[in-house]
Design a protein around this motif. Structure first.
Motif, PDB file in Angstrom:
ATOM      1  N   ASP A   1       5.628  29.926 133.925  1.00  0.00           N
ATOM      2  CA  ASP A   1       5.203  31.309 133.730  1.00  0.00           C
ATOM      3  C   ASP A   1       5.826  32.202 134.790  1.00  0.00           C
ATOM      4  O   ASP A   1       6.077  31.783 135.922  1.00  0.00           O
ATOM      5  N   ASP A   2       6.064  33.474 134.419  1.00  0.00           N
ATOM      6  CA  ASP A   2       6.650  34.429 135.365  1.00  0.00           C
ATOM      7  C   ASP A   2       5.805  34.582 136.619  1.00  0.00           C
ATOM      8  O   ASP A   2       6.340  34.703 137.731  1.00  0.00           O
ATOM      9  N   GLU A   3       4.489  34.596 136.461  1.00  0.00           N
ATOM     10  CA  GLU A   3       3.626  34.818 137.612  1.00  0.00           C
ATOM     11  C   GLU A   3       3.702  33.664 138.604  1.00  0.00           C
ATOM     12  O   GLU A   3       3.682  33.875 139.821  1.00  0.00           O
ATOM     13  N   VAL A   4       3.788  32.439 138.090  1.00  0.00           N
ATOM     14  CA  VAL A   4       3.936  31.280 138.976  1.00  0.00           C
ATOM     15  C   VAL A   4       5.298  31.327 139.659  1.00  0.00           C
ATOM     16  O   VAL A   4       5.420  31.055 140.864  1.00  0.00           O
TER      17      VAL A   4
ATOM     18  N   PHE B   1       6.139  38.108 131.184  1.00  0.00           N
ATOM     19  CA  PHE B   1       6.727  38.277 129.855  1.00  0.00           C
ATOM     20  C   PHE B   1       6.412  37.074 128.972  1.00  0.00           C
ATOM     21  O   PHE B   1       6.226  37.210 127.761  1.00  0.00           O
ATOM     22  N   VAL B   2       6.349  35.889 129.584  1.00  0.00           N
ATOM     23  CA  VAL B   2       6.012  34.675 128.829  1.00  0.00           C
ATOM     24  C   VAL B   2       4.598  34.793 128.259  1.00  0.00           C
ATOM     25  O   VAL B   2       4.354  34.502 127.078  1.00  0.00           O
ATOM     26  N   SER B   3       3.641  35.226 129.079  1.00  0.00           N
ATOM     27  CA  SER B   3       2.260  35.393 128.609  1.00  0.00           C
ATOM     28  C   SER B   3       2.166  36.517 127.584  1.00  0.00           C
ATOM     29  O   SER B   3       1.428  36.410 126.602  1.00  0.00           O
ATOM     30  N   PHE B   4       2.898  37.606 127.820  1.00  0.00           N
ATOM     31  CA  PHE B   4       2.892  38.722 126.878  1.00  0.00           C
ATOM     32  C   PHE B   4       3.396  38.268 125.510  1.00  0.00           C
ATOM     33  O   PHE B   4       2.813  38.598 124.475  1.00  0.00           O
ATOM     34  N   ARG B   5       4.473  37.505 125.494  1.00  0.00           N
ATOM     35  CA  ARG B   5       5.036  37.014 124.233  1.00  0.00           C
ATOM     36  C   ARG B   5       4.077  36.053 123.546  1.00  0.00           C
ATOM     37  O   ARG B   5       3.923  36.081 122.321  1.00  0.00           O
TER      38      ARG B   5
END
Length: 522
Positions: free
Chosen positions: A496-499, A79-83
């Motif tokens: 980041d969410d993925e991390v 969501f962080v990257s998407f935003r």
């Protein structure tokens, strides 16, 4: 030529699933791009003499194939990257869909006399959206840069909803059937707002109920129905089921850290399996449509040259419209994205499952009861272009990436830096907890556990041994403290969410191992 037409039965569906998974596995073992091999093999199989024509009802594709694929992609997308990349995602997911649909409609109407104006714009709406399944499957295989993958995935999650609204309006003009709301802007706003609202409400309800089940298996099954419930509920309200699924996936994925560790581990494996099976099935189903294309064109009396002209013209428009739009955006704001990334994005617009479903969903008759004009030709062109984009763009993406010297080295360095920061946060949280909670020499044991975990997460060569005797409750408390610290870091925008998910996965494995060890000793 394949045999007579029939709807796909359970045996046919199972045969496609098993065959596509087997072909994909064989291709992956040889280092070949699995999706492309599956499409090629399925295309050849579809031309075998006497093979029944296999088709899924479009409502089945939209309600039971598309939702889990979109939901799984939304779960994993940060969501962080998407935003952060919301502007280019919106420009592609909304603006490019409208531009592509208009460009295809105008050119098809102008150059293909066999198509009515209404049919031409239905064709444009059918071919407007790029496909999340194709983009993500090929992107992972080719090692696309993280930011390119984020934009492609985000675009594909958004553009399906926009394209389906455009399709509904185009079909209304084509057949005379009236949509739920007959004005495009109010229809789009209603579809978006209600769809997102339904998805968020569904996700919040599930998020509240799941922990109260106290059974990881039940929690996983309960979570697996989310995409179907969100899609069907939104569709019943004439809103965007696609956006409902995406919104639910974002919410559940962003709050997955709140679930029990066993639920996270099981859910991750379940959705990985669902992705594997459905992706292979979708690519096989696309290949099998080659026979459908030939049959439909023959039934309508469309000559081979006429069909070839239509496919060629529309394919060229589809391939050209995307780079025109992307480089127009880059010229307005060149600092937003490197031009090399723009080239890759321009050539990664494969069509897929939404195009297949929309093409099949074109009504057979108009509101007056007469056959819809050019329906078979529209379907034949749309299916042909969808398959060709997979074959042409998918097979040339890797050479293009190599030619442009695009690698994910910078992404790997960034990911390693983010992972190192996350591990520092986890280490500091464990130290803080042990400083407050450990007494009587237990700190040495606890710190040995911490060092073992950190070495395992980093995949470093370490001979740190997990102590044979340890306090299980203390380990659980330390892991919970680390998770809370990592979530706070993510919520503050520094992680980041993925991390976060990668580190949480390792902590989950550690808690699972500790729980297994405790049960064994008891």
């Amino acid at each position: 030529m394949p045999g007579t037409s029939e709807r796909m039965n359970g045996v046919g569906f199972l045969a496609i699933v098993i065959g596509s998974v087997a072909v994909s596995a064989a291709a992956n073992r040889r280092g070949w791009p699995g999706p492309l091999v599956v499409v090629v093999v399925a295309s050849a199989v579809s031309l075998l003499p006497g093979l029944p024509r296999m088709e899924l009802p479009p409502e089945l594709i939209l309600a039971f194939v598309l939702p889990p694929l979109l939901y799984s992609a939304a779960l994993e997308l940060s969501f962080v990257s998407f935003r952060r990349d919301l502007l280019p995602i919106a420009a592609l997911g909304v603006g490019l869909v409208v531009f592509s649909a208009t460009a295809v409609g105008l050119v098809a109407w102008w150059l293909l006399p066999a198509l009515t104006v209404g049919g031409a714009f239905v064709l444009g709406a059918v071919l407007a959206p790029s496909d999340a399944v194709a983009a993500v499957a090929l992107g992972r295989r080719l090692g696309m840069p993280h930011r390119v993958m984020t934009i492609l995935t985000g675009e594909s999650l958004v553009n399906d909803a926009v394209a389906l609204v455009a399709f509904e309006l185009a079909v209304a003009a084509y057949t005379g059937y009236q949509p739920f709301i007959d004005r495009p802007v109010p229809l789009a706003l209603y579809s978006v707002l209600v769809g997102v609202g339904v998805g968020l409400i569904t996700a919040m309800v599930v998020h509240q109920i799941r922990p109260r089940l106290h059974d990881p298996a039940l929690e996983t099954v309960f979570g697996a129905v989310v995409p179907f419930v969100a899609y069907l509920a939104a569709s019943e309200l004439h809103a965007s089921g696609v956006l409902a699924v995406v919104a639910a996936g974002f919410w559940i994925g962003h709050h997955s850290a709140d679930a029990a560790f066993a639920t996270r581990l099981q859910s991750r494996q379940v959705w990985h399996t669902v992705d594997l099976v459905l992706e292979a099935f979708v690519f096989a189903y696309m290949g099998l449509q080659v026979s459908v294309i030939l049959q439909d064109a023959t039934l309508e009396g469309t000559g081979p040259l006429q069909l070839l002209l239509g496919v060629t013209v529309v394919l060229l428009v589809v391939l050209v419209a995307r780079p025109l739009w992307i480089f127009a955006l880059l010229s307005l704001n060149p600092s937003r994205l490197p031009r090399r990334y723009g080239v890759v994005l321009s050539w990664a617009g494969m069509r897929g499952v939404v195009t297949l479903a929309a093409a099949a969903a074109i009504p057979a008759t108009t509101i007056s009861g007469v056959p819809a004009p050019d329906r078979n030709m529209i379907q034949a062109i749309a299916l042909s272009v969808a398959v060709l984009t997979i074959l042409v763009q998918g097979s040339t993406l890797q050479p293009l990436i190599r030619f442009l010297h695009i690698s994910d080295a910078a992404d790997r360095r960034r990911a390693e830096a983010d992972l190192a920061r996350a591990l520092r946060v986890a280490r500091r949280a464990a130290h803080d907890y042990t400083a407050r909670a450990t007494t009587n020499g237990e700190e040495a044991v606890t710190m040995a556990l911490i060092e073992h975990r950190i070495a395992h997460v980093l995949n470093a060569s370490s001979h740190a041994q997990q102590p044979e005797q340890h306090d299980h409750e203390l380990v659980q408390a330390i892991l919970a403290h680390q998770r809370r610290a990592l979530i706070r870091e993510r919520d503050a925008g520094r992680l980041d969410d993925e991390v976060l998910r990668a580190v949480l996965q390792q902590l989950d494995y550690e808690e699972a191992a500790a729980s297994t060890d405790l049960r064994t000793r008891l």
